[in-house]
Design an enzyme around this catalytic site. Structure first.
Site, PDB file in Angstrom:
ATOM      1  N   GLU A 195      11.044  -6.556   1.777  1.00 36.22           N
ATOM      2  CA  GLU A 195      10.121  -7.318   2.613  1.00 36.22           C
ATOM      3  C   GLU A 195      10.834  -8.538   3.169  1.00 36.22           C
ATOM      4  O   GLU A 195      11.381  -9.337   2.408  1.00 36.22           O
ATOM      5  CB  GLU A 195       8.884  -7.743   1.810  1.00 36.22           C
ATOM      6  CG  GLU A 195       7.910  -8.603   2.579  1.00 36.22           C
ATOM      7  CD  GLU A 195       7.501  -8.011   3.925  1.00 36.22           C
ATOM      8  OE1 GLU A 195       7.507  -8.755   4.922  1.00 36.22           O
ATOM      9  OE2 GLU A 195       7.168  -6.801   3.984  1.00 36.22           O
TER      10      GLU A 195
ATOM     11  N   SER B  94       0.826  -1.212   0.000  1.00 36.64           N
ATOM     12  CA  SER B  94       0.000   0.000   0.000  1.00 36.64           C
ATOM     13  C   SER B  94       0.856   1.256   0.000  1.00 36.64           C
ATOM     14  O   SER B  94       0.601   2.202  -0.763  1.00 36.64           O
ATOM     15  CB  SER B  94      -0.945  -0.003   1.205  1.00 36.64           C
ATOM     16  OG  SER B  94      -0.216  -0.080   2.422  1.00 36.64           O
TER      17      SER B  94
ATOM     18  N   CYS C 183       1.503   0.795  13.594  1.00 35.35           N
ATOM     19  CA  CYS C 183       0.053   0.743  13.822  1.00 35.35           C
ATOM     20  C   CYS C 183      -0.207   0.302  15.257  1.00 35.35           C
ATOM     21  O   CYS C 183      -1.113  -0.484  15.527  1.00 35.35           O
ATOM     22  CB  CYS C 183      -0.638  -0.170  12.815  1.00 35.35           C
ATOM     23  SG  CYS C 183      -0.038  -1.877  12.805  1.00 35.35           S
TER      24      CYS C 183
END
EC number: 2.1.1.178
Length: 479
Positions: free
Chosen positions: A149, A130, A247
């Site tokens: 990643e 995203s 988050c």
């Protein structure tokens, strides 16, 4: 909106009471966490303008509410989600938008604040893509992005999203993010570290997110985060911008990590306040200038964002001991490159000087020029886009190149009807009522390239990649 039952450990609630500023209500926090998360999307401006997207989707009756910190972001309400999932709409399949949580659009907004225009960017923990795709759109496919990643299983998803969105300026790597400070020191103008975290902010999406939560695990995660931000800071050039985000909501994984970096390099770290990032940002502002977003403030996921500048060089880390191995590609010579470019233009594929042709055996690839300085320093999982495979009769153009490079206004473009486009996405050959003239047909829908087909008589032979073929209900409502 319906509520759901969230699991809260007592120690977590105690920690949140201490962390929450007095201007916020703890009861409002608990109530917000019990409400399901609003869905949100981000328009992919590499393929369509926001105005054109709004016009295209106006007949659907979607309610789109602008997200204050992202001009191309919207909260979305639809009446027919059960009948047609958002991910099965034509606009999603062709890469016109990305389904992305609103607060996760904040880090990239911070990265490009104050007209920041970096040319080489790293996304340290990039999957599912995203933020990488958001960065690419902000860069307009110029410059270069290193998207890393650590999870091998997620690299494939990362590439699929990059390809669907028509992105050409990305190199993928699969490393522990702690290697970059030593491997590529001072190589990046901007770095996004959306760090692995305890996920305290995602309870609205996952009511059981805190089942395995403990203060001890937070401390272990924070130790890893300190190592990651230290590595990222070494990889950042002097004058460059680093955005650190999570988050989660506890201070140990957020403010404390950034303060640790400043204590470690007191003369090199400058905090850049985010109070002017968007109207209302001051509601989440900390005294250091970070954004600590509790879910009740903007009715979104809990999130944390900090923006730092590296004001001067710092001592280098020891050089890595691993071997990168031989780079299996070689640049294509100018004369041959001109022939390839001409052949590609014949089927509607064009690119600018930001991309350069490379070859491996019979494969032709386009690599972003800005990534070439990293060749030999890291091993790539995938680099740029695969343009074509050569064979005796010419070139076999690749789907990802069509999505990234094709112009829907080319002579060989052929617009499908909704029913024909749905057949294409199902991997079936298409029998259009009016046959196209060209042999190599650039298939479009809604004036967007969706693939390349061979005309065989009255049939368009489908070349849609097998791994992308869709089943079930699609946008015409037929199964």
């Amino acid at each position: 909106m319906a509520q759901h039952t969230v699991y809260f450990p007592d120690a977590f609630l105690t920690q949140m009471r201490e962390a929450m500023p007095s201007t916020l209500s703890f009861d409002d926090f608990l109530a917000a966490c019990q409400r399901p998360l609003r869905r949100s999307i981000r328009v992919n401006t590499l393929k369509i303008s926001v105005a054109d997207f709004l016009q295209l989707t106006a007949p659907y009756g979607w309610t789109l509410t602008p997200i204050p910190w992202c001009e191309e972001g919207f909260w979305i309400e639809r009446d027919n989600e059960d009948a047609l999932p958002l991910g099965s709409t034509a606009e999603h399949l062709s890469g016109l938008f990305y389904i992305q949580e609103a607060s996760s659009m904040l880090p990239v907004a911070a990265l490009f604040a104050d007209d920041n225009a970096p040319q080489r960017v790293m996304d340290v923990a990039a999957a599912p893509g995203s933020k990488t795709t958001q960065i690419a759109a902000r860069m307009n496919n110029e410059g270069a992005i290193l998207a890393n990643e650590f999870s091998a299983s997620r690299v494939k998803v990362l590439h699929a999203n990059i390809s669907r969105c028509g992105i050409s300026n990305v190199a993928l790597t699969h490393f522990d993010g702690r290697v970059f400070g030593a491997a590529v020191p001072e190589m990046f103008d901007a770095i996004l570290l959306d760090a692995p975290c305890s996920g305290e902010g995602v309870v609205r999406k996952d009511p059981d997110a805190l089942k395995n939560w403990s203060p001890e695990s937070n401390q272990e995660i924070a130790a890893t985060q300190r190592e990651l931000i230290d590595s990222a800071f070494h990889a950042l050039r002097p004058g460059g911008t680093l955005v650190y985000s999570t988050c989660t909501l506890n201070q140990e994984e957020n403010e404390a990590v950034c303060l640790w970096l400043k204590e470690t390099y007191p003369d090199a770290v400058e905090f850049l306040p985010l109070g002017d990032l968007f109207p209302g940002a001051n509601k989440a502002l900390t005294e250091e200038g970070f954004l600590h977003v509790f879910p009740q403030i903007y009715d979104c996921e809990g999130f944390f964002v900090a923006r730092l500048r590296k004001t001067q060089a710092i001592p280098a880390l020891p050089a890595p001991k691993y071997k990168v191995g031989n780079f299996p590609f070689s640049p294509v010579k100018d004369r041959e490159a001109g022939q390839i470019r001409q052949a590609a233009a014949g089927v509607g594929l064009n690119w600018d000087e930001n991309l350069r042709l490379w070859q491996r055996d019979k494969e032709l690839w386009l690599f972003p020029v800005g990534i070439e300085a990293l060749i030999g320093k890291v091993r790539f999982s995938r680099l740029g886009i695969k343009l074509a495979e050569t064979h005796n009769k010419g070139y076999r153009w690749q789907h990802e190149a069509v999505i990234a490079l094709a112009s829907p206004d080319n002579m060989n473009a052929f617009e499908l009807t909704p029913q024909e486009a749905e057949e294409w996405y199902r991997g079936r050959d298409v029998y259009p009522q009016a046959a196209p003239v060209a042999d190599d047909v650039l298939v479009t829908f809604q004036h967007q390239p969706i693939g390349l087909a061979k005309r065989i008589g009255s049939r368009l032979k489908n070349s849609y990649p097998r791994e992308l073929v869709r089943d079930g209900k699609l946008f015409t409502g037929n199964a």
